[in-house]
Design an enzyme around this catalytic site. Structure first.
Site, PDB file in Angstrom:
ATOM      1  N   ARG A 245      28.679 -45.252   8.384  1.00 35.04           N
ATOM      2  CA  ARG A 245      28.649 -46.049   7.159  1.00 35.04           C
ATOM      3  C   ARG A 245      27.260 -45.933   6.548  1.00 35.04           C
ATOM      4  NH1 ARG A 245      33.337 -45.725   7.183  1.00 35.04           N
ATOM      5  NH2 ARG A 245      34.910 -47.366   7.229  1.00 35.04           N
ATOM      6  N   ASP A 269      27.578 -37.950   5.245  1.00 29.29           N
ATOM      7  CA  ASP A 269      28.951 -38.017   4.739  1.00 29.29           C
ATOM      8  C   ASP A 269      29.188 -39.371   4.086  1.00 29.29           C
ATOM      9  OD1 ASP A 269      31.655 -36.939   4.439  1.00 29.29           O
ATOM     10  OD2 ASP A 269      32.244 -38.520   5.859  1.00 29.29           O
ATOM     11  N   GLU A 274      27.732 -45.591  -2.071  1.00 30.63           N
ATOM     12  CA  GLU A 274      28.750 -44.580  -2.358  1.00 30.63           C
ATOM     13  C   GLU A 274      29.906 -45.090  -3.203  1.00 30.63           C
ATOM     14  OE1 GLU A 274      30.013 -43.679   1.758  1.00 30.63           O
ATOM     15  OE2 GLU A 274      31.988 -44.389   1.173  1.00 30.63           O
ATOM     16  N   HIS A 306      32.235 -38.730   1.839  1.00 35.42           N
ATOM     17  CA  HIS A 306      33.130 -39.461   2.760  1.00 35.42           C
ATOM     18  C   HIS A 306      34.390 -38.627   3.043  1.00 35.42           C
ATOM     19  CE1 HIS A 306      33.548 -43.765   4.341  1.00 35.42           C
ATOM     20  NE2 HIS A 306      34.381 -42.999   5.035  1.00 35.42           N
TER      21      HIS A 306
END
Ligand code: NAD
Length: 358
Positions: A245, A269, A274, A306
């Protein structure tokens, strides 16, 4: 019982297709009022679930949401007003849900595991891409530039990797790293007694690791666990991988660590802000987030949006488990994948095997 009515928010083409398959032959529309012949009746909404869009869920039994749909108090209240009884997360993490406020009001189910391999393999893919400069080489050779200057990498064999979080994904990542002949250090708030690994204090992870990979949930206590203080303890040239996260890492501190040449590379990622950008096409637009833009401009930062979960196997498992969760909840009266804030504080949920959390 009537068919369970599901409002599925933030629906992408791959969600629609995997849920259609799992639900078998239902009609697909990107608007409400889908009549279908499947296990449940699903309406796909492209929009995220927010305070404003929560009204769309009126009259539905379930809202099905993903990582960036924020289940705040206001959203939970709006869902309750609309008669929604269940929030079905089609993800494992639930830091986007105010689970303490939800307790006693609305039930939450999740997909605890859909393909830990997908995420662990993506973490290794990012690491290899980054340190062997594959993304740079790909661009060069497409341009018929066959120079090797600036593409020097380093061997993973013999390097020390610090793994933060040794649950389902962390364990698989450890196995993959072992295959590369790496030394493993691990930190977990609740160390496992069935895992043959050297558990160390978090400070030792920072001090001793050449590469650090995060595989723990985001909680209040580990928010910004990577900040200027922890970065100061790390080895020069350390590589950070975050597929967990975004807010585990303070992005400003990360940027500074990169500018100071302290951090050798970052594979991200996930990103703490985000929800404003990931999963959307902003090509041709001006990105407002200066920190993200600066990070992406760095030659040693690799960003995927993500994407770690996105394999065929994972999508199919997510859709199957989510539908099972809903059916179990409404037909059997409970789902083993229910979560509450008491579950999250290990051992405090009083639920016995076959009942709801409250
Ligand atoms: P898991 O529950 O199996 O394992 C999490 C581990 O973290 C557990 O061993 C737990 O004890 C440990 N932990 C809890 N709090 C901690 C803390 N403060 N510090 C260190 N360790 C702590 O979860 P998992 O399936 O392995 O998933 C790990 C995380 O990966 C999820 O929480 C989610 O945030 C993330 N994830 C990302 C993607 C993606 O697409 N990028 C997909 C799935 C999961």
């Amino acid at each position: 019982m009537n068919k369970i009515k599901v409002a599925l928010f933030d629906a992408k083409d791959y969600d629609i297709s995997s849920f259609q398959t799992a639900n078998q032959s239902i009609d697909t529309v990107k608007a409400p009022s889908t009549e279908g012949a499947g296990r449940v009746e699903i309406s796909f909404f492209e929009t995220r679930l927010t305070e404003e869009t929560a009204k769309l869920a009126e009259g539905f039994d379930v809202v099905c949401v993903f990582v960036n749909d924020i289940l705040s108090r206001q959203v939970i209240d709006a869902l309750l007003q609309g008669g929604v009884k269940l929030v079905a997360l089609r993800c494992a993490g639930y830091n986007n849900v105010d689970i303490e406020y939800a307790y006693g009001k609305i039930h939450i189910v999740r997909v605890p595991a859909y393909s830990p391999y997908a995420v662990a393999e993506h973490a290794m893919a990012m690491l290899l891409t980054s340190i062997r400069r594959i993304h740079k080489a790909y661009q060069r050779t497409r341009d018929f530039n066959f120079s090797l200057s600036g593409l020097t990498g380093f061997d993973l064999h013999g390097k020390t990797v610090g793994v933060v979080g040794t649950g389902k994904i962390g364990r698989i990542f450890i196995d993959i790293c072992r295959g590369f002949g790496m030394k493993i250090l691990a930190y977990d708030k609740y160390p496992a007694d069935d895992l043959y690994v050297e558990y160390v204090a978090l400070e030792d992870i920072w001090r001793r690791s050449d590469i650090i990979s995060f595989h723990c949930p985001l909680t209040n206590e580990n928010h910004h666990m990577v900040d200027e203080h922890s970065i100061a303890l790390m080895k020069k040239g350390v590589v950070l991988i975050n597929t967990s996260r975004g807010a585990l890492i303070d992005s400003e501190a990360l940027l500074q660590g990169i500018k100071d040449r302290k951090i050798g590379a970052a594979c991200l990622d996930v990103y703490e802000e985000e929800s404003d950008v990931f999963f959307h096409d902003f090509s041709g637009h001006i990105v407002e987030d200066d920190t993200l833009a600066r990070l992406i401009s760095m030659p040693n930062v690799l960003v995927t949006s993500h994407q770690a979960f996105l394999t065929r196997e994972a999508l199919s498992n997510i859709a199957d488990t989510t539908l099972n969760n809903m059916e179990d909840f409404f037909t059997k009266g409970f789902s083993t994948n229910e979560i509450c804030y008491k579950c999250a504080n290990v051992g405090k949920c009083t639920r016995t095997h076959k009942e709801k959390c409250f």
